[in-house]
Enzyme design. Structure first.
Site, PDB file in Angstrom:
ATOM      1  N   LYS A   1     -38.842  98.439 -44.484  1.00  0.00           N
ATOM      2  CA  LYS A   1     -38.575  99.804 -44.044  1.00  0.00           C
ATOM      3  C   LYS A   1     -39.514 100.829 -44.659  1.00  0.00           C
ATOM      4  O   LYS A   1     -39.527 101.969 -44.227  1.00  0.00           O
ATOM      5  CB  LYS A   1     -37.111 100.185 -44.289  1.00  0.00           C
ATOM      6  CG  LYS A   1     -36.084  99.249 -43.691  1.00  0.00           C
ATOM      7  CD  LYS A   1     -36.332  98.837 -42.240  1.00  0.00           C
ATOM      8  CE  LYS A   1     -36.025  99.825 -41.183  1.00  0.00           C
ATOM      9  NZ  LYS A   1     -34.775  99.643 -40.476  1.00  0.00           N
TER      10      LYS A   1
ATOM     11  N   SER B   1     -30.515  88.966 -45.037  1.00  0.00           N
ATOM     12  CA  SER B   1     -31.122  88.968 -43.697  1.00  0.00           C
ATOM     13  C   SER B   1     -32.350  88.071 -43.657  1.00  0.00           C
ATOM     14  O   SER B   1     -32.621  87.429 -42.638  1.00  0.00           O
ATOM     15  CB  SER B   1     -31.463  90.388 -43.244  1.00  0.00           C
ATOM     16  OG  SER B   1     -32.554  90.910 -43.967  1.00  0.00           O
TER      17      SER B   1
HETATM   18  N1  PMP Z   1     -33.066  93.267 -42.744  1.00  0.00           N
HETATM   19  C1  PMP Z   1     -32.846  94.282 -43.568  1.00  0.00           C
HETATM   20  C2  PMP Z   1     -32.326  93.993 -44.952  1.00  0.00           C
HETATM   21  C3  PMP Z   1     -33.078  95.593 -43.146  1.00  0.00           C
HETATM   22  O1  PMP Z   1     -32.832  96.615 -43.973  1.00  0.00           O
HETATM   23  C4  PMP Z   1     -33.556  95.813 -41.828  1.00  0.00           C
HETATM   24  C5  PMP Z   1     -33.771  97.202 -41.344  1.00  0.00           C
HETATM   25  N2  PMP Z   1     -32.551  97.876 -41.038  1.00  0.00           N
HETATM   26  C6  PMP Z   1     -33.771  94.726 -40.978  1.00  0.00           C
HETATM   27  C7  PMP Z   1     -33.524  93.463 -41.494  1.00  0.00           C
HETATM   28  C8  PMP Z   1     -34.216  94.869 -39.533  1.00  0.00           C
HETATM   29  O2  PMP Z   1     -35.401  95.572 -39.304  1.00  0.00           O
HETATM   30  P1  PMP Z   1     -35.588  96.509 -38.030  1.00  0.00           P
HETATM   31  O3  PMP Z   1     -34.827  97.790 -38.289  1.00  0.00           O
HETATM   32  O4  PMP Z   1     -37.058  96.743 -37.937  1.00  0.00           O
HETATM   33  O5  PMP Z   1     -35.020  95.828 -36.842  1.00  0.00           O
END
Ligand code: PMP
Length: 355
Positions: A52, A294
């Site tokens: 991010k 994630s």
């Molecule tokens: N994993 C984590 C820990 C995140 O903070 C984010 C962003 N919200 C994502 C995955 C997904 O990324 P994006 O917002 O680009 O879809």
């Protein structure tokens, strides 16, 4: 084997912000199935340790360019974590005050990190989900005329992944055919931006999207009701609270809608929170690669792909952030502070310095 040496980057940086991006793609050696090449793109190499940071600098710089953000103006955003940390880092470096709203279910380290960077953090009840935090941010902006970062709707989101993340992947896999690229989604910025480029410049790459098994917003096939500005009007019917922080909010973001409308992914792989935690620990303990839930969940989807891929397939999996951001969460739940039996036995095996 030669003694390891480094040569430096051959330059100095004018600001921490110039160190965002150009994260490494790293081979997975010990836990990948035989016969395939698995790589992870380690976004925790960014200066505030997540993907991010890219979004944060893009939102601020695009708004500076368009005049939507004036010098010293207050920036507001609703974010469950990493966007807030990234924005807090960027705003600190550029001198903008930042106010972040988030459900009180987000991990303690994220709140404290943002405050450490100088941001104000306003908590909203977890029962109101992500939409509650969003409405609070909107209320503050409407009442005061401040700048809303709007990560779920802004064109600066997918744009930065198109211009940075995707270009890095093409350059790093130049000369290798990249067969699969695997990602989850929060805002969908990573997916939409990278897919725009891969569809054009690497059409043979299959794009695999993953989402929580208990919150299959895409898998359900149901659409999203929106208000005029593209923001969600209501929670999506398929949403259930899930343990994969940063993934799948309680609505389909506008940024992700482009990827759905233009079929910019080839399949959707549902993943459980337990699998995400399992593979995050496997990456840490067997590869030395430290990523959050994630990242583990994206890797779980990549492992499913790897198990059925043709021999020689090359697979790249996104790791959005660092495992260190989860010390107070279920990821570290079974990791003790005190010595376990084996550690105690080891300690007692020599005479001195016992506890
Ligand atoms: N994993 C984590 C820990 C995140 O903070 C984010 C962003 N919200 C994502 C995955 C997904 O990324 P994006 O917002 O680009 O879809």
């Amino acid at each position: 084997m030669q003694t390891r040496q480094t040569v430096g980057r051959g330059k100095v940086y004018d600001t921490i912000l110039d160190t965002i991006g150009d994260t490494p793609c790293v081979r997975v050696n010990n836990i990948a199935p035989a016969g395939v090449e698995m790589y992870v793109k380690a976004e925790y190499f960014n200066p505030a340790s997540s993907v991010k940071d890219r979004l944060a600098i893009s939102i601020i710089e695009e708004a500076e360019k368009s005049g939507a953000l004036k010098p010293g103006e207050i920036v507001v955003e609703a974010t469950s974590g990493n966007t807030g940390v990234g924005l807090a880092m960027v705003c600190a470096a550029k001198g903008y005050p930042l106010i972040v709203t988030m459900p009180d279910s987000a991990s303690i380290e994220r709140r404290r990190l943002m405050r450490f960077f100088g941001a104000k953090v306003i908590l909203t009840p977890r029962t109101e989900k992500g939409i509650g935090a969003y409405k609070k941010a909107k209320e503050l902006v409407d009442a005061n005329g401040w700048f809303l970062a709007a990560q779920f709707e802004t064109s600066a989101n997918a744009l930065v992944h198109e211009n940075t993340t995707a270009r890095e992947i093409l350059a790093d896999f130049d000369g290798k055919s990249l067969d699969y690229w695997v990602s989850g989604y929060g805002t969908g910025g990573t997916l939409t931006g990278v897919a725009r480029v891969l569809r054009q410049s690497s059409p043979g790459t299959r794009i695999v999207l993953s989402e929580p098994d208990i919150a299959q917003l895409i898998g359900s096939g149901d659409g999203q009701d929106r208000s005029e500005d593209g923001a969600p009007a209501v929670s999506h019917t398929a949403f259930e609270p899930h343990p994969i922080q940063g993934w799948t909010p309680d609505f389909i973001p506008l940024v992700l809608q482009e990827a759905i409308d233009h079929k910019m992914f080839d399949e959707v792989v549902p993943v459980s929170g337990a699998d995400g935690i399992h593979w995050s620990r496997e990456l840490a303990s067997k590869e030395g690669i430290l990523t959050g839930i994630s990242g583990g969940a994206t890797f779980a989807a990549a492992m499913q792909v790897a198990e059925r891929a043709d021999a020689g397939a090359v697979i790249l999996c996104m790791l959005p952030d660092t495992g260190e951001r989860y010390l107070s969460t279920p990821l570290f739940e079974t990791i003790g502070e005190d010595m376990d039996e084996e550690e105690t036995r080891l300690s007692l095996s020599t005479p001195g310095f016992h506890m």
